[in-house]
Scaffold this active site. Structure first.
Site, PDB file in Angstrom:
ATOM      1  N   SER A   1       0.834  -1.200   0.000  1.00  0.00           N
ATOM      2  CA  SER A   1       0.000   0.000   0.000  1.00  0.00           C
ATOM      3  C   SER A   1       0.876   1.260   0.000  1.00  0.00           C
ATOM      4  O   SER A   1       1.589   1.506  -0.962  1.00  0.00           O
ATOM      5  CB  SER A   1      -0.948  -0.044   1.204  1.00  0.00           C
ATOM      6  OG  SER A   1      -1.958   0.925   1.094  1.00  0.00           O
TER       7      SER A   1
ATOM      8  N   HIS B   1      -8.211  -4.995  -0.406  1.00  0.00           N
ATOM      9  CA  HIS B   1      -7.004  -4.223  -0.132  1.00  0.00           C
ATOM     10  C   HIS B   1      -6.099  -5.015   0.804  1.00  0.00           C
ATOM     11  O   HIS B   1      -6.348  -5.093   2.008  1.00  0.00           O
ATOM     12  CB  HIS B   1      -7.356  -2.875   0.493  1.00  0.00           C
ATOM     13  CG  HIS B   1      -6.188  -1.937   0.600  1.00  0.00           C
ATOM     14  ND1 HIS B   1      -5.656  -1.278  -0.491  1.00  0.00           N
ATOM     15  CD2 HIS B   1      -5.433  -1.574   1.662  1.00  0.00           C
ATOM     16  CE1 HIS B   1      -4.637  -0.544  -0.107  1.00  0.00           C
ATOM     17  NE2 HIS B   1      -4.479  -0.708   1.203  1.00  0.00           N
TER      18      HIS B   1
ATOM     19  N   ASP C   1     -10.597  -3.719  -4.882  1.00  0.00           N
ATOM     20  CA  ASP C   1     -10.014  -2.986  -3.762  1.00  0.00           C
ATOM     21  C   ASP C   1     -10.865  -1.745  -3.503  1.00  0.00           C
ATOM     22  O   ASP C   1     -10.926  -0.850  -4.341  1.00  0.00           O
ATOM     23  CB  ASP C   1      -8.575  -2.587  -4.115  1.00  0.00           C
ATOM     24  CG  ASP C   1      -7.837  -1.937  -2.954  1.00  0.00           C
ATOM     25  OD1 ASP C   1      -8.495  -1.376  -2.058  1.00  0.00           O
ATOM     26  OD2 ASP C   1      -6.590  -1.981  -2.955  1.00  0.00           O
TER      27      ASP C   1
END
Length: 403
Positions: free
Chosen positions: A194, A361, A330
């Site tokens: 991320s 995610h 996501d």
């Protein structure tokens, strides 16, 4: 039982099944890659990528459920790998730490590889998903090193007037240089989750003349590539994105307030023109960044700060082999934000973009009907990519030597 009650039950079941997306079927990853030799090498070492990814049947086809379960529970089993914490004192007074984990067995062929892990926002080596991946990677014979984002560790105080930010890559650079000094013969593969994926990509695309030559490859997972567009999208309620933005905002705000004696000391507030009540009352990430982050990083406005932070504006300079992974469901990264990385992977050698239909995610839970397998699809895949990246690097070095 009345018709009204039966109708309500039927509607409820339909809504639940729609949210869980149970009618979906497992699908193979989609690949975007101009460099067919690179893609073939990856598939040689990771043949499972040619098979459908099979999420947990009951709830794994929902990006929301995958994301929430990952963020709340981490992984199914969370081991506690034991490592050594290293402390580095930086010029600005920051105390930077990273944790080093040795392989659980000695494999001469793997001894020269170090996997550097850059966690997601507000995370560290103590985060469940990082601990699980480290343990699994150790057990496959690899050395691991995890960057602890400044301010994220519970027992390490902040010693300067800052914590981590979305685009600040200097901490990663210092860690990589220190690691290279301790292990001069190692080859480093950097994996970012991320926000960590943005940092890895931005770092490899920056013009740094002193970047360690031992860094041979990078992997980015579930990043949005463009902070300005990503925060704009998250401000909308569609697909519950505003709720995710609220959670991110509160997590960062909690870290700032946890270290308020240092970060919001009177001299710091005067130096950066910080207004504490604006920081505390910030309801969204842009509001918090405008009240705090962009000021302590010396940017005039949010647009400049987000542009500087986003790897999208540096990615064209990346020369190191890289693999990017995203999922289409996501909830934090809508599909529109994936178009630039698709086009980039189709236009440059040594780049592979892998897109999955499901996974949420950073979830990517795998197998079972309700209870997933102990090892997530993502962890298995990442470890299988390591020998492919190593061989690709060795092959490039051999070609360069010949020519």
């Amino acid at each position: 039982m009345s018709v009204a009650v039966l109708t309500a039950i039927a509607v409820f079941i339909i809504v639940v099944f729609r949210i869980l997306n149970v009618s979906s079927q497992p699908q193979k990853p989609s690949f975007y890659c101009r460099d067919k030799q690179f893609l073939n090498r990856v598939l040689k070492f990771a043949p499972q990528l040619e098979e459908p990814y099979v999420p947990t049947r009951l709830w794994g086809f929902s990006g929301h459920v995958q994301t929430i379960l990952y963020s709340v529970f981490g992984r199914v089993r969370c081991p506690c790998p034991k490592g050594d914490r290293r402390f580095l004192n930086l010029d600005d007074g920051t105390t930077l730490t990273y944790d080093l984990f040795k392989p659980t067995f000695n494999e001469p062929e793997l001894e020269g590889i170090t996997v550097v892990i850059v966690p997601g926002i507000c995370n560290s080596s103590e985060s469940d998903y990082i601990r699980t991946f480290v343990n699994y990677t150790q057990n496959q014979g690899y050395r691991c090193a995890v960057l602890n984002h400044v301010g994220a560790l519970h027992n390490v105080p902040v010693t300067a007037s800052r914590i981590f930010t979305y685009g600040h890559t200097d901490d990663l650079h210092v860690m990589l240089c220190n690691l290279s000094e301790h292990y001069p013969n190692t080859k480093i593969i950097v994996i970012g989750y991320s926000m960590g994926g943005n940092l890895v990509t931005k770092y490899l695309g920056e013009s740094r003349h002193n970047r360690p030559s031992s860094v041979i490859a990078g992997v980015s997972i579930c990043q949005p590539y463009d902070a300005l567009k990503a925060t704009g999208v998250l401000l909308h309620w569609q697909n519950f994105r505003r709720l995710y933005l609220y959670a991110l905002t509160e997590a960062i705000k909690a870290l700032i307030l946890k270290h308020r004696s240092k970060l919001l000391a009177d001299d710091i507030k005067e130096r950066y023109s910080l207004i504490e009540k604006d920081i505390i009352s910030a309801a969204t990430l842009p509001e918090l960044d405008d009240a705090y982050t962009r000021k302590v990083t010396n940017f005039k406005n949010l647009h400049e700060f987000y542009r500087w932070s986003s790897c999208l504006h540096y990615i064209h300079n990346v020369k190191t082999p890289m693999i990017f992974i995203n999922s289409r469901d996501d909830p934090l990264v809508p599909e529109d934000l994936l178009i630039p990385i698709q086009n980039f992977a189709k236009s440059k050698d040594n780049i592979l973009y892998m897109e999955l239909m499901h996974g949420g995610h950073l979830g990517f839970f795998e197998g079972g009907f309700m209870y997933p397998n102990p090892i997530a699809w993502l962890d298995r895949t990442l470890v299988s990519l390591l020998p492919a990246l190593r061989e690709h690097c060795v092959d490039d070095i051999r070609k360069t030597a010949i020519y």
